[in-house]
Write an enzyme that holds these catalytic residues in place. Structure first.
Site, PDB file in Angstrom:
ATOM      1  N   MET A   1      57.949 101.578 -24.364  1.00 53.60           N
ATOM      2  CA  MET A   1      59.373 101.209 -24.436  1.00 53.60           C
ATOM      3  C   MET A   1      59.714 100.471 -25.741  1.00 53.60           C
ATOM      4  O   MET A   1      60.572  99.596 -25.755  1.00 53.60           O
ATOM      5  CB  MET A   1      59.759 100.338 -23.233  1.00 53.60           C
ATOM      6  CG  MET A   1      59.589 101.046 -21.911  1.00 53.60           C
ATOM      7  SD  MET A   1      59.753  99.957 -20.487  1.00 53.60           S
ATOM      8  CE  MET A   1      58.154  99.158 -20.454  1.00 53.60           C
TER       9      MET A   1
ATOM     10  N   ASP B   1      61.066 109.343  -9.556  1.00 53.80           N
ATOM     11  CA  ASP B   1      61.647 108.765 -10.768  1.00 53.80           C
ATOM     12  C   ASP B   1      61.881 109.850 -11.816  1.00 53.80           C
ATOM     13  O   ASP B   1      61.194 110.865 -11.811  1.00 53.80           O
ATOM     14  CB  ASP B   1      60.666 107.751 -11.372  1.00 53.80           C
ATOM     15  CG  ASP B   1      60.935 106.346 -10.888  1.00 53.80           C
ATOM     16  OD1 ASP B   1      61.776 106.184  -9.991  1.00 53.80           O
ATOM     17  OD2 ASP B   1      60.296 105.419 -11.412  1.00 53.80           O
TER      18      ASP B   1
ATOM     19  N   LYS C   1      67.094 107.305 -13.811  1.00 48.02           N
ATOM     20  CA  LYS C   1      68.233 107.569 -14.690  1.00 48.02           C
ATOM     21  C   LYS C   1      67.724 107.943 -16.078  1.00 48.02           C
ATOM     22  O   LYS C   1      66.740 107.441 -16.566  1.00 48.02           O
ATOM     23  CB  LYS C   1      69.158 106.372 -14.778  1.00 48.02           C
ATOM     24  CG  LYS C   1      68.616 105.180 -15.508  1.00 48.02           C
ATOM     25  CD  LYS C   1      69.766 104.279 -15.952  1.00 48.02           C
ATOM     26  CE  LYS C   1      69.215 102.974 -16.490  1.00 48.02           C
ATOM     27  NZ  LYS C   1      69.246 101.847 -15.660  1.00 48.02           N
TER      28      LYS C   1
HETATM   29  C1  LIG Z   1      59.006 102.209 -17.589  1.00 52.32           C
HETATM   30  S1  LIG Z   1      57.637 102.679 -18.580  1.00 52.32           S
HETATM   31  C2  LIG Z   1      56.655 103.486 -17.391  1.00 52.32           C
HETATM   32  C3  LIG Z   1      55.214 103.637 -17.794  1.00 52.32           C
HETATM   33  C4  LIG Z   1      54.383 104.388 -16.779  1.00 52.32           C
HETATM   34  N1  LIG Z   1      54.293 103.644 -15.550  1.00 52.32           N
HETATM   35  C5  LIG Z   1      53.004 104.719 -17.306  1.00 52.32           C
HETATM   36  O1  LIG Z   1      52.008 104.193 -16.762  1.00 52.32           O
HETATM   37  O2  LIG Z   1      52.889 105.519 -18.227  1.00 52.32           O
HETATM   38  C6  LIG Z   1      58.349 103.986 -19.490  1.00 52.32           C
HETATM   39  C7  LIG Z   1      57.719 104.141 -20.867  1.00 52.32           C
HETATM   40  O3  LIG Z   1      56.431 104.749 -20.765  1.00 52.32           O
HETATM   41  C8  LIG Z   1      56.187 105.536 -21.911  1.00 52.32           C
HETATM   42  N2  LIG Z   1      55.951 106.916 -21.493  1.00 52.32           N
HETATM   43  C9  LIG Z   1      55.834 107.362 -20.244  1.00 52.32           C
HETATM   44  N3  LIG Z   1      55.520 108.676 -20.209  1.00 52.32           N
HETATM   45  C10 LIG Z   1      55.436 109.072 -21.494  1.00 52.32           C
HETATM   46  C11 LIG Z   1      55.129 110.305 -22.139  1.00 52.32           C
HETATM   47  N4  LIG Z   1      54.835 111.408 -21.440  1.00 52.32           N
HETATM   48  N5  LIG Z   1      55.112 110.334 -23.493  1.00 52.32           N
HETATM   49  C12 LIG Z   1      55.379 109.236 -24.217  1.00 52.32           C
HETATM   50  N6  LIG Z   1      55.672 108.042 -23.667  1.00 52.32           N
HETATM   51  C13 LIG Z   1      55.699 107.949 -22.326  1.00 52.32           C
HETATM   52  C14 LIG Z   1      57.406 105.383 -22.814  1.00 52.32           C
HETATM   53  O4  LIG Z   1      57.176 104.307 -23.684  1.00 52.32           O
HETATM   54  C15 LIG Z   1      58.469 105.032 -21.802  1.00 52.32           C
HETATM   55  O5  LIG Z   1      59.561 104.379 -22.417  1.00 52.32           O
END
Ligand SMILES: C[S@@+](CC[C@H](N)C(=O)[O-])C[C@H]1O[C@@H](n2cnc3c(N)ncnc32)[C@H](O)[C@@H]1O
Length: 253
Positions: free
Chosen positions: A170, A35, A57
């Site tokens: 998100m 991803d 994406k």
């Molecule tokens: C589809 S979700 C996936 C979350 C992921 N499975 C997790 O456990 O962190 C995507 C969201 O996770 C958050 N996110 C993921 N990685 C991040 C990072 N390194 N810094 C800040 N926000 C992050 C953001 O809010 C982003 O829009």
């Protein structure tokens, strides 16, 4: 013999936060689906000749639809291949891991979930923000701030009264609406709040503010996706020095 699919969490970005199990399984895979949220540096652990498909994406680039990704994994497993499906954070926290597991299991494919560190816990920690604290937060709520087309969204008023640390995934595009809804639900505008982009990566940026000023600070500092919103008293323990309260903002404007 059918193969097996590993739904692997790659953690929040810092490659050193990858688990030993993830590293071992990435090494063993003969198909890797990664991803966009997962740091591509994790591919250093894959076998040199392995097939890698980037399925995410970002910035409007083409991405595989969810059903295409599932079909790809299914076909590979039916050919007897070992698939490493690498996702950002944890596959079972806003990662669609549940859906993928259901589809694969329904087709009789063996699936194993390998947890990753979710961004919701690792990213606030980079600033010294604990999610719970015996003096000011008895719990934490992980919630999606993504609002659906049908208007379905979390009960912000209920969350405002929960006295828990709120970690909102998100939610960046709706930060103004979320802050207003929480304040309308009774949460003080002076509640410490943060938005953190690319947490744990070298390009990490953050806005530390109060709930009332968070949207303004996000805009002022140009915070973009992927970002988390963290709201609650424990955010006040952040080690960064640029916290702006709503009172200070009034004085500045
Ligand atoms: C589809 S979700 C996936 C979350 C992921 N499975 C997790 O456990 O962190 C995507 C969201 O996770 C958050 N996110 C993921 N990685 C991040 C990072 N390194 N810094 C800040 N926000 C992050 C953001 O809010 C982003 O829009």
């Amino acid at each position: 013999m059918t193969g097996k699919v590993f739904l692997i969490g790659a953690g929040p970005g810092d490659v050193e936060l990858l688990t030993l199990k993830a590293v071992r399984l990435i090494k063993q895979a003969d198909l890797v689906l990664i991803d966009d949220l997962a740091n591509p540096e994790v591919l250093q652990f894959a076998a040199p000749d392995v097939e890698v498909v980037h399925v995410g994406k970002r910035c409007g680039a083409h991405s595989a639809a969810q059903h295409e990704i599932e079909a790809l994994m299914l076909a590979a497993a039916l050919e007897g291949r070992t698939v490493a499906r690498i996702k950002g954070g944890d596959p079972f926290i806003f990662g669609r891991g549940g859906e993928e597991m259901q589809t694969l299991c329904a087709a009789g494919i063996d699936v194993e979930v390998v947890n990753g560190i979710t961004s919701g816990s690792a990213v606030p920690a980079t600033l010294g923000i604990p999610l719970t604290h015996r003096h000011c937060a008895h719990g934490v709520t992980f919630v999606s701030g993504h609002s659906h087309k049908d208007g379905d969204e979390p009960d912000w008023a209920l969350l405002a009264r929960s006295a828990m640390t709120l970690v909102i995934y998100m939610g960046l595009n709706h930060v103004s609406h979320i802050a207003d809804a929480l304040m309308a639900g009774g949460l003080s505008g002076d509640t410490p709040a943060a938005a953190i982009q690319y947490g744990t990566r070298p390009e990490q940026r953050q806005a530390l503010a109060s709930l009332a000023t968070l949207a303004l600070e996000v805009e002022r500092r140009g915070i973009g996706s992927p970002a988390l919103l963290i709201i609650g008293q424990t955010v006040g323990l952040a080690r960064a020095k640029t916290v702006i309260s709503s009172t200070q903002h009034k004085e500045l404007t």
